[in-house]
Design an enzyme around this catalytic site. Structure first.
Site, mmCIF file in Angstrom:
data_model
loop_
_atom_site.group_PDB
_atom_site.id
_atom_site.type_symbol
_atom_site.label_atom_id
_atom_site.label_comp_id
_atom_site.label_asym_id
_atom_site.label_seq_id
_atom_site.Cartn_x
_atom_site.Cartn_y
_atom_site.Cartn_z
ATOM 1 C CE LYS A 206 -132.244 50.877 64.715
ATOM 2 N NZ LYS A 206 -131.898 50.676 63.214
ATOM 3 C CB SER A 412 -129.556 50.450 60.776
ATOM 4 O OG SER A 412 -129.942 51.697 61.624
#
Length: 627
Positions: A206, A412
């Protein structure tokens, strides 16, 4: 008999002044009234600026501006911009595709010309949809000619589908590969300014907030990016090679050996493109126009001297034949494009409340039998994403099938709002995944100290004011924030596991913030099928048992234009209105002040640190993974 008293000279002066003012007032009001009356009559008499489409017409598609799923500004602003001759702006993907598909079967359209200089494309998934539509025109037997003075590799993906590709002799076109480089701020923020940025996340891949805490990309970020980028690039080479009847391996070698190739062409980029067979000839715009005059029908009144229709003119022709009321059952398409933010948001940004309201409108409309959610989003706020996901679930509970069509990017939070659909479609070059959560909090006591400013005070508990950015972040507060982020990640992976019928452990293995191409996502079970918007529509209609395509109507549910916007858009689209706006300096100055202005987008960091009531940190599901 009473005599009327004579007024003195002072009284007569003021009475005369008053009469003059009254006369002036009435004169101005009458002038304004007649001006408005003239405008209304001009609107009623002028009609739309369209001409009958004649046989042997060349459709010239010269899109200007960004290729988008949905306009980000209102109809009035767009109409004013066109009327005043402003360049750039936006062109909708759906309009390009439907114009090309209509031209394929329109006997009045003899050929299609692609003029691609002003097209600003974002991702490869949407470009591949347009490229496939161009290929369908060519397969129908109609000639497609592409021209540009300067062309980048995204524009070239469309040009390559044409029968003939021409480049200006003084122009250039290079295939260079895919790259993604970002600016990193750690040293500037922390060492120079004294701003300490605290990052809380789950998932080693991430990488969205890395620029605020690192000076260079992490090894994990480089590994993940290169993995999906290589997949997208190899597909691009394959698409170009197939369209141009080249060998993909040789094409890749010519790019790798570009310096030597350009040197052999004596630095002439246009000649280099010709030598590598990426274009069929080098012609100026005038020479291409002459070619089209010879092949088409000469028209001295038209730009270029040949009978033609522009993209806008052709779309007006297509829309003029639409029925006002269509009683067939509907498949509704709702666009979710842009960052996902809380509350009501304008088109071009996904609003937790506004996008959810559009889905709710589809659920409440008895004529809507199925829904397609078209997603092109890097994600954003978790709670706003959850609001939209809940409406998708509610649609399914109401018995209305929901399919998702992913555009260039559905990562996401963009994946969060997609995962509960009955079926997820993505292009092989779509960017998706990035299942992960992070939070970002800057603290500025060191920055304040540099200018002699300090923060001090008291609180009833040791955590009172603990989240004030003017104070150092306590370790215990960091633990609270990390717990919130961990919970957000569990929610994300748990919902994906439930929606995709997978064990949480299996989802976690392909999550952890990692980004995938559409093809890679399908291999890992995050996507059901490879395909575009049309395939998603057909699935939703089939699942709703609506029959063949001509038995149902596809309708976009979007924020409706106001009556004034519809009125004024019609006016500036008329011949009289367009001429008045172009030629009137007064109109320009008045409209510059009165026309609506789009609000500037918030910077990502500013949005990330905006406080939210009741929570210590705003959980974000966001991906900086576009090309």
């Amino acid at each position: 008999m009473n005599d009327t008293p004579r007024r003195g000279p002072i009284a007569r002066f003021f009475i005369g002044l008053w009469d003059a003012m009254n006369f002036t007032r009435r004169l101005i009001l009458n002038l304004v009234f007649f001006a408005l009356l003239f405008i209304v009559l001009a609107i009623l008499g002028a009609g739309p600026r369209t001409r009958p489409l004649l046989d042997r017409t060349t459709l010239v598609i010269a899109p200007e501006g960004a290729l988008v799923e949905q306009y980000s500004n209102d109809p009035l602003t767009r109409a004013l911009g066109k009327a005043m001759g402003e360049r750039g702006g936006e062109v909708q993907l759906r309009d390009l595709v439907r114009a090309l598909d209509a031209a394929r079967d329109d006997k009045r359209i003899e050929r299609v010309v692609l003029d691609l200089d002003e097209l600003d494309a974002s991702g490869f998934a949407s470009l591949r949809e347009v490229a496939q539509a161009v290929a369908r025109v060519k397969a129908s037997g109609k000639q497609v000619v592409a021209f540009a003075e300067m062309m980048d590799q995204k524009q070239y993906l469309l040009a390559a589908q044409a029968n003939e590709v021409y480049l200006d002799p003084m122009g250039g076109m290079l295939l260079e590969g895919l790259g993604r480089y970002r600016t990193y701020y750690r040293q500037g923020l922390q060492d120079k300014l004294g701003v300490d940025v605290h990052l809380f996340k789950v998932g080693e891949y991430k990488s969205a907030a890395e620029p605020y805490v690192l000076d260079a990309a992490s090894p994990e970020a480089k590994e993940a990016d290169l993995f999906w980028m290589n997949d997208v690039w190899q597909r691009y080479l394959g698409d170009v090679a197939k369209a141009r009847k080249l060998d993909a391996t040789q094409l890749a070698q010519s790019i790798d050996q570009m310096p030597a190739g350009i040197a052999s062409a004596q630095g002439d980029l246009a000649r280099f493109a010709l030598q590598t067979k990426l274009v069929d000839g080098l012609k100026t715009r005038e020479e291409v126009d002459d070619l089209l005059v010879q092949r088409g029908v000469a028209d001295d009144d038209a730009d270029g001297g040949f009978r033609q229709a522009s993209l806008d003119e052709y779309l007006l022709q297509l829309d003029s034949g639409l029925e006002a009321v269509d009683g067939r059952p509907q498949v509704a398409v709702i666009v979710a494009e842009g960052e996902i933010r809380s509350g009501e948001q304008p088109p071009g940004t996904v609003g937790g409340e506004s996008t959810a309201a559009l889905l709710r409108e589809a659920r409440d409309d008895e004529n809507v039998k199925a829904v397609v959610l078209r997603v092109d989003s890097p994600g954003g706020e978790v709670f706003a994403s959850e609001q939209i996901r809940r409406e998708v679930v509610a649609l399914k509970k109401a018995g209305k099938p929901v399919s998702v069509s992913m555009g260039d990017l559905a990562a996401s939070g963009g994946y969060w709002i997609s995962m509960d659909a009955d079926r997820i479609y993505a292009d092989a070059s779509t960017i998706t995944g990035s299942i992960g959560i992070f939070g970002l909090i800057p603290t500025i006591p060191r920055a304040l100290d540099k200018i002699g400013v300090h923060s001090d005070g008291v609180g009833t508990t040791r955590f009172a004011g603990a989240f004030d950015i003017t104070r150092p972040l306590q370790p215990e507060v960091g633990e609270v924030i990390q717990s919130v982020i961990n919970k957000g990640y569990r929610d994300f992976t748990g919902r994906v596991a439930s929606a995709r019928n997978k064990p949480v452990e299996q989802v976690d293995a392909i999550a952890r913030g990692r980004v995938w191409s559409g093809e890679q996502a399908k291999e890992r079970g995050l996507v059901d099928e490879l395909g575009g918007l049309q395939q998603a529509i057909e699935f939703a209609a089939t699942k709703a048992k609506l029959g063949k395509p001509d038995s149902y109507h596809v309708r976009y549910i979007e924020k409706a234009a106001t009556p004034f916007e519809r009125f004024f858009t019609g006016f500036v689209g008329s011949r009289a209105g367009g001429a008045w706006l172009r030629d009137s300096d007064m109109a320009r100055s008045l409209l510059a002040k009165a026309s609506p202005q789009a609000a500037a987008d918030l910077r990502f960091l500013e949005g990330a640190i905006t406080p939210t009531r009741g929570v210590p940190v705003k959980a974000l599901a966001y991906c900086f993974c576009g090309l």
